[in-house]
Design a protein around this motif. Structure first.
Motif, PDB file in Angstrom:
ATOM      1  N   UNK A 107       0.528  -1.237   0.028  1.00  0.00           N
ATOM      2  CA  UNK A 107       0.079   0.069  -0.024  1.00  0.00           C
ATOM      3  C   UNK A 107       0.835   1.467   0.007  1.00  0.00           C
ATOM      4  N   UNK A 108       1.966   1.071   0.691  1.00  0.00           N
ATOM      5  CA  UNK A 108       2.881   2.297   0.808  1.00  0.00           C
ATOM      6  C   UNK A 108       3.488   2.366  -0.687  1.00  0.00           C
ATOM      7  N   UNK A 109       3.973   1.357  -1.190  1.00  0.00           N
ATOM      8  CA  UNK A 109       4.675   1.298  -2.541  1.00  0.00           C
ATOM      9  C   UNK A 109       3.666   2.215  -3.435  1.00  0.00           C
ATOM     10  N   UNK A 110       2.528   1.826  -3.426  1.00  0.00           N
ATOM     11  CA  UNK A 110       1.732   2.573  -4.345  1.00  0.00           C
ATOM     12  C   UNK A 110       1.716   4.367  -4.479  1.00  0.00           C
ATOM     13  N   UNK A 111       2.028   4.851  -3.123  1.00  0.00           N
ATOM     14  CA  UNK A 111       2.408   6.321  -3.214  1.00  0.00           C
ATOM     15  C   UNK A 111       3.896   6.544  -3.578  1.00  0.00           C
ATOM     16  N   UNK A 112       4.664   5.557  -3.351  1.00  0.00           N
ATOM     17  CA  UNK A 112       6.121   5.575  -3.931  1.00  0.00           C
ATOM     18  C   UNK A 112       6.028   5.523  -5.484  1.00  0.00           C
ATOM     19  N   UNK A 113       5.390   4.684  -5.916  1.00  0.00           N
ATOM     20  CA  UNK A 113       5.221   4.688  -7.366  1.00  0.00           C
ATOM     21  C   UNK A 113       4.860   5.758  -7.869  1.00  0.00           C
ATOM     22  N   UNK A 114       3.875   6.462  -7.355  1.00  0.00           N
ATOM     23  CA  UNK A 114       3.212   7.614  -7.766  1.00  0.00           C
ATOM     24  C   UNK A 114       4.361   8.834  -7.981  1.00  0.00           C
ATOM     25  N   UNK A 115       5.326   8.776  -6.862  1.00  0.00           N
ATOM     26  CA  UNK A 115       6.026   9.853  -7.015  1.00  0.00           C
ATOM     27  C   UNK A 115       6.985   9.555  -8.033  1.00  0.00           C
ATOM     28  N   UNK A 116       7.462   7.971  -8.237  1.00  0.00           N
ATOM     29  CA  UNK A 116       8.226   7.605  -9.358  1.00  0.00           C
ATOM     30  C   UNK A 116       7.716   8.363 -10.886  1.00  0.00           C
ATOM     31  N   UNK A 117       6.482   8.157 -10.949  1.00  0.00           N
ATOM     32  CA  UNK A 117       5.896   8.427 -12.025  1.00  0.00           C
ATOM     33  C   UNK A 117       5.904   9.891 -12.453  1.00  0.00           C
ATOM     34  N   UNK A 118       5.642  10.554 -11.049  1.00  0.00           N
ATOM     35  CA  UNK A 118       5.758  12.204 -11.272  1.00  0.00           C
ATOM     36  C   UNK A 118       7.097  12.596 -11.567  1.00  0.00           C
ATOM     37  N   UNK A 119       8.112  11.946 -11.082  1.00  0.00           N
ATOM     38  CA  UNK A 119       9.536  12.206 -11.542  1.00  0.00           C
ATOM     39  C   UNK A 119       9.703  11.960 -13.296  1.00  0.00           C
ATOM     40  N   UNK A 120       9.025  10.859 -13.744  1.00  0.00           N
ATOM     41  CA  UNK A 120       9.349  10.293 -14.985  1.00  0.00           C
ATOM     42  C   UNK A 120       8.439  11.255 -15.978  1.00  0.00           C
ATOM     43  N   UNK A 121       7.138  11.151 -16.142  1.00  0.00           N
ATOM     44  CA  UNK A 121       6.552  11.747 -17.075  1.00  0.00           C
ATOM     45  C   UNK A 121       6.447  13.393 -17.237  1.00  0.00           C
ATOM     46  N   UNK A 122       6.468  14.035 -16.228  1.00  0.00           N
ATOM     47  CA  UNK A 122       6.336  15.676 -16.532  1.00  0.00           C
ATOM     48  C   UNK A 122       7.350  16.193 -17.185  1.00  0.00           C
ATOM     49  N   UNK A 123       8.766  15.948 -17.219  1.00  0.00           N
ATOM     50  CA  UNK A 123       9.768  16.399 -17.981  1.00  0.00           C
ATOM     51  C   UNK A 123       9.519  15.691 -19.634  1.00  0.00           C
ATOM     52  N   UNK A 124       8.785  14.506 -19.645  1.00  0.00           N
ATOM     53  CA  UNK A 124       8.539  14.022 -20.955  1.00  0.00           C
ATOM     54  C   UNK A 124       7.331  14.660 -21.779  1.00  0.00           C
ATOM     55  N   UNK A 125       6.211  14.818 -20.937  1.00  0.00           N
ATOM     56  CA  UNK A 125       5.138  15.681 -21.332  1.00  0.00           C
ATOM     57  C   UNK A 125       5.336  17.049 -21.559  1.00  0.00           C
ATOM     58  N   UNK A 126       5.935  17.716 -20.571  1.00  0.00           N
ATOM     59  CA  UNK A 126       6.081  19.003 -20.667  1.00  0.00           C
ATOM     60  C   UNK A 126       7.531  19.493 -20.746  1.00  0.00           C
TER      61      UNK A 126
END
Length: 511
Positions: free
Chosen positions: A241-260
């Motif tokens: 359950x904690x991992x889900x929050x961590x994965x969100x942080x990981x996606x937050x690091x990865x996608x915004x520089x690519x999308x924007x």
């Protein structure tokens, strides 16, 4: 509230208390021959071992003359649920259904939905700061303004955690979960209306709603694990359950520089890219809110453990939220854990918020790689979280594991600090991964250690206080490290965190 996977603490009849987890067994009776049926007559309510009355000479001689036999975990749970005095009946005596335990297949659906909307909430926390220079240029604001888009998550948590944990403990898991998912969805849609250069206040409003949502999210992992999962699954479920929050942080690091990407010379294209990111986030958040309404139940039909059966059978009037808070603050090991967890998690928040600024100081134009380094940090931490959860389920060595991971996190922070400016970005990837493995892997350890040392207090209350401490330290560390980074160098800001993490090691050793 009792910890469902804690099968050590036992409560038996007053005439025969256990000795260090053992129960006296007369004669050559094998361990486990415990008769939990209520006795008739004047001896009702006392424990009979292998059919021998507890106050008989044979029982006394057998108990004194034979070695003590350890109880199996499931037997210790049965003993805990036995009557405590004459005339009392076992919790299951009147209604046999209360003793029935079963693992519901729905538990995996509940865990998955929670983990996913927690992921989206964490994504929205970090989506600004990892491309802070882009949003500074688009909205025409300072770096401190963009930092506050992340720090508002920490600021909102502190005053709201007490009503949120009260709601969880008194109104239940389903309502709290729906509030978290619903506010997360609403905040995402508000941000969609902020894609104009003069509407920074609108994006801040949307981020404020998301920050309120995370108050109803961060305290749920241990509650979901204890209510839905069996004794041998609970630590792994909490870590997942904690991992889900961590994965969100990981996606937050990865996608915004690519999308924007950084296209500030073309404002219209930049606005279109930001809009794409905001609308995509809103669509996913809406889908998860609908799924939460459909699939998220308060509790399974049958409790997953005997301890949860006893909790569900207890009277609601027996629980006092105010008394639980007082008990927690009187618990010295928990107070020390509160400080040490706050230091570690606050340092992680600060590093995550300022990572883009640190990387771009030494590696110009590397916004995408800054996001990838953040991704490496968090993905390595996710692996650490799962491994730590599995290790705890296997060994139950809470303090030892917590202390070792804390020390290794400190070592990782020192290495990261003094290799950041070497000019080789591949080294930053490696040291960031090492730091993330231990620093992020510590997060579920803190939750589980807190539940262990605060039994029988509510795991929702202890988790909420831990997160409140993390937010307070996160704000203080981010502001201090941000000033040191701007006025001196990223190395100065990181050394500041190293000093505090060393203090955390000393305090952890005293818990």
């Amino acid at each position: 509230m009792a910890r469902p996977d804690d099968e050590e603490g036992t409560a038996v009849a007053a005439a025969h208390p256990p000795t260090k987890g053992y129960l006296l067994v007369p004669g050559d009776a094998p361990a486990g021959k415990v008769n939990a049926e209520p006795q008739n007559g004047p001896k009702a309510g006392f424990l009979a071992l292998n059919g021998v009355p507890p106050d008989s000479p044979a029982a006394a001689l057998g108990a004194l003359g034979r070695p003590q036999s350890p109880l199996a975990p499931e037997e210790e749970t049965q003993v805990r649920l036995l009557p405590k005095g004459p005339g009392e009946e076992t919790p299951c005596a009147e209604d046999p259904r209360m003793s029935r335990t079963a693992l519901s297949p729905r538990r995996f659906v509940v865990l998955l939905i929670f983990s996913l909307y927690s992921l989206v909430n964490a994504f929205q926390w970090i989506q600004y700061s990892i491309i802070s220079n882009v949003f500074e240029g688009f909205y025409g604001v300072s770096s401190l303004h963009v930092d506050w888009l992340s720090m508002v998550y920490m600021l909102a948590y502190v005053p709201l955690i007490f009503p949120a944990t009260w709601l969880l403990d008194t109104r239940g898991l389903r309502l709290t979960a729906l509030l978290g998912s619903g506010l997360n969805c609403l905040g995402a849609w508000v941000k969609c209306g902020s894609v104009q250069q003069h509407l920074f206040w609108v994006t801040m409003l949307g981020q404020c709603l998301c920050s309120v949502a995370q108050v109803f999210i961060l305290g749920l992992p241990s509650r979901i694990a204890s209510v839905w999962f069996g004794p041998k699954e609970v630590s792994t479920a909490c870590a997942t359950a904690v991992l889900g929050n961590q994965l969100g942080t990981a996606v937050g690091f990865l996608l915004p520089p690519v999308l924007v990407p950084n296209t500030q010379n073309n404002t219209d294209l930049l606005a279109c890219n930001i809009s794409t990111m905001f609308y995509g986030t809103s669509a996913v958040a809406t889908l998860l809110f609908i799924l939460a309404i459909i699939a998220f139940k308060e509790k399974p039909q049958y409790p997953p453990s005997q301890a949860q059966a006893a909790i569900q059978d207890s009277s609601p009037e027996e629980y006092s939220y105010e008394k639980s808070i007082r008990n927690l603050f009187k618990n010295i090991p928990f107070v020390l854990l509160l400080i040490t967890y706050g230091i570690m998690t606050g340092a992680f928040y600060s590093v995550s918020t300022l990572l883009n600024q640190m990387i771009l100081t030494y590696y110009k134009g590397e916004e995408v790689n800054a996001g990838r380094i953040g991704l490496t940090l968090v993905v390595a931490g996710m692996v650490g979280s799962i491994l730590c959860g599995l290790w705890l389920d296997y060994t139950k060595t809470y303090k030892q594991t917590t202390l070792i991971v804390y020390i290794l996190s400190f070592v990782g922070m020192v290495i990261f600090t003094f290799t950041l400016d070497l000019g080789y970005i591949i080294i930053v990837f490696i040291t960031g991964g090492v730091l993330g493995f231990f620093m992020t892997g510590y997060l579920p350890l803190g939750f589980e250690f807190a539940v262990e040392i605060t039994y029988p207090e509510s795991e929702g209350t202890s988790s909420g206080l831990l997160n409140a401490a993390a937010q307070i330290f996160g704000i203080l560390f981010t502001l201090a490290q941000g000033m040191l980074t701007s006025n001196y160098s990223p190395k100065a800001g990181n050394i500041f965190l190293c000093v505090w993490m060393f203090v955390g090691i000393v305090l952890t050793d005293g818990t």
